[in-house]
Design a protein around this motif. Structure first.
Motif, PDB file in Angstrom:
ATOM      1  N   THR A 115      -4.017   8.747  -5.208  1.00 44.33           N
ATOM      2  CA  THR A 115      -3.976   7.327  -5.759  1.00 44.33           C
ATOM      3  C   THR A 115      -3.961   7.195  -7.056  1.00 44.33           C
ATOM      4  O   THR A 115      -3.301   6.484  -7.455  1.00 44.33           O
ATOM      5  CB  THR A 115      -4.318   6.896  -4.328  1.00 44.33           C
ATOM      6  N   ILE A 120      -0.514   4.264 -10.633  1.00 41.76           N
ATOM      7  CA  ILE A 120      -0.806   3.295 -10.321  1.00 41.76           C
ATOM      8  C   ILE A 120      -2.114   1.618 -11.007  1.00 41.76           C
ATOM      9  O   ILE A 120      -1.795   1.042 -10.767  1.00 41.76           O
ATOM     10  CB  ILE A 120      -1.072   2.572  -8.788  1.00 41.76           C
ATOM     11  N   GLU A 228       3.718   5.321  -0.166  1.00 39.52           N
ATOM     12  CA  GLU A 228       3.721   4.538  -1.007  1.00 39.52           C
ATOM     13  C   GLU A 228       4.094   2.733  -1.433  1.00 39.52           C
ATOM     14  O   GLU A 228       2.834   2.178  -1.581  1.00 39.52           O
ATOM     15  CB  GLU A 228       5.368   4.974  -2.080  1.00 39.52           C
ATOM     16  N   THR A 229       4.018   2.146   0.251  1.00 39.17           N
ATOM     17  CA  THR A 229       3.377   1.188   0.354  1.00 39.17           C
ATOM     18  C   THR A 229       2.048   0.429   0.712  1.00 39.17           C
ATOM     19  O   THR A 229       1.708  -0.269  -0.190  1.00 39.17           O
ATOM     20  CB  THR A 229       4.267   0.520   1.954  1.00 39.17           C
ATOM     21  N   THR A 232       0.292   0.700  -3.423  1.00 36.71           N
ATOM     22  CA  THR A 232       1.135  -0.343  -4.170  1.00 36.71           C
ATOM     23  C   THR A 232      -0.479  -1.828  -3.316  1.00 36.71           C
ATOM     24  O   THR A 232      -0.365  -2.546  -3.902  1.00 36.71           O
ATOM     25  CB  THR A 232       2.371  -0.542  -3.379  1.00 36.71           C
ATOM     26  N   ARG A 235      -3.574  -1.299  -4.573  1.00 34.40           N
ATOM     27  CA  ARG A 235      -3.883  -1.536  -5.625  1.00 34.40           C
ATOM     28  C   ARG A 235      -4.255  -2.899  -5.720  1.00 34.40           C
ATOM     29  O   ARG A 235      -4.523  -3.372  -6.435  1.00 34.40           O
ATOM     30  CB  ARG A 235      -2.596  -1.019  -6.452  1.00 34.40           C
ATOM     31  N   SER A 236      -3.284  -3.855  -4.974  1.00 34.92           N
ATOM     32  CA  SER A 236      -3.850  -5.127  -4.970  1.00 34.92           C
ATOM     33  C   SER A 236      -5.116  -5.366  -4.929  1.00 34.92           C
ATOM     34  O   SER A 236      -5.989  -6.295  -5.653  1.00 34.92           O
ATOM     35  CB  SER A 236      -2.647  -6.160  -4.719  1.00 34.92           C
TER      36      SER A 236
END
Length: 264
Positions: A115, A120, A228-229, A232, A235-236
């Motif tokens: 990851t 990202i 991938e979701t 994401t 990351r947030s």
């Protein structure tokens, strides 16, 4: 192309990979899906290759993804958005819960490293992001009675996590001079020694204290998502934690008055 990618391709073409039988029904798979709720495909890799947990979209060569070569060479369908676990056959043997928990710690560690190296996160925040995610997992497994009732052994899980993160952090420095023995401890994320080790690699490292990392931060969903979701979302939430440690201290107006007087 990296040497590791070349070795993976050569091993596939030599027929050295094979399906992991009954993985989906194993204790390790159930524990993994609870901690990392993403579609997972597991295959057996040759002993010569290190264990990996990668996105099915991971590019081995131009226009050749990991998912594609698994389908072509192993005959295993890889749904889009899967996490692909590749490890030697002995690591799929479901023995005692402690062994399964250790293996799950290895897989989670590999998934976290994939990851942060996927692009990202910025290079400046990679080590902090890895520490924060690992600490959240370690705290959750240690403090959640529900996870322990499922048979996840906190100590074994964290030792698996420590092995993978230790190899990453120590191996990322060509001239490492720190004390790597901290990665032999299940409480490694709580130790001052770990921050010293990471500080040698990344002097700007400033992740929050272990006890300040939200333990449920990594439990983002009960439903299976694409890898991938999940990345994401992570990351947030991770960047929100990083921003807390990098918030600029408010300027004292009296200091400004003193400074302006000095300039005059």
């Amino acid at each position: 192309m990296s040497t590791h990618k070349t070795q993976i391709i050569d091993s596939f073409l030599a027929g050295e990979f094979k399906p992991a039988k009954n993985f989906e029904n194993s204790h390790a798979a159930r524990a993994l899906h609870t901690l990392l709720p993403v579609q997972t495909v597991a295959i057996v890799s040759p002993d010569s290759l290190p264990m990996s947990a990668l996105s099915d979209r991971y590019e081995l060569d131009e226009a050749l993804s990991l998912g594609d070569i698994i389908y072509e060479e192993v005959g295993v369908d890889v749904p889009m958005g899967s996490l692909v676990v590749m490890q030697r056959e002995s690591l799929y043997q479901d023995n005692e819960a402690g062994d399964s928990s250790y293996r799950v710690g290895l897989i989670i560690g590999e998934a976290l490293i994939h990851t942060i190296t996927s692009g990202i996160f910025t290079i400046e925040t990679e080590n902090e992001a890895l520490y924060i995610m690992a600490a959240s997992y370690a705290r959750n497994v240690t403090e959640s009675l529900l996870l322990q009732d499922m048979g996840i052994c906190p100590k074994s899980f964290k030792l698996g996590l420590a092995k993978v993160l230790g190899e990453f952090w120590v191996g990322s420095s060509q001239a490492f001079v720190g004390d790597a023995s901290v990665f032999l401890r299940d409480d490694f994320l709580e130790c001052r020694e770990l921050r010293k080790v990471i500080g040698l690699i990344d002097p700007s490292f400033s992740a929050p204290a272990y006890s300040d990392v939200p333990r449920k931060m990594t439990m983002v969903s009960d439903a299976l998502r694409s890898f991938e979701t999940w990345m994401t979302i992570m990351r947030s939430v991770v960047m929100e934690e990083i921003k807390k440690t990098k918030t600029v201290t408010p300027v004292n107006m009296k200091d400004l008055d003193f400074l302006s007087g000095a300039i005059r």
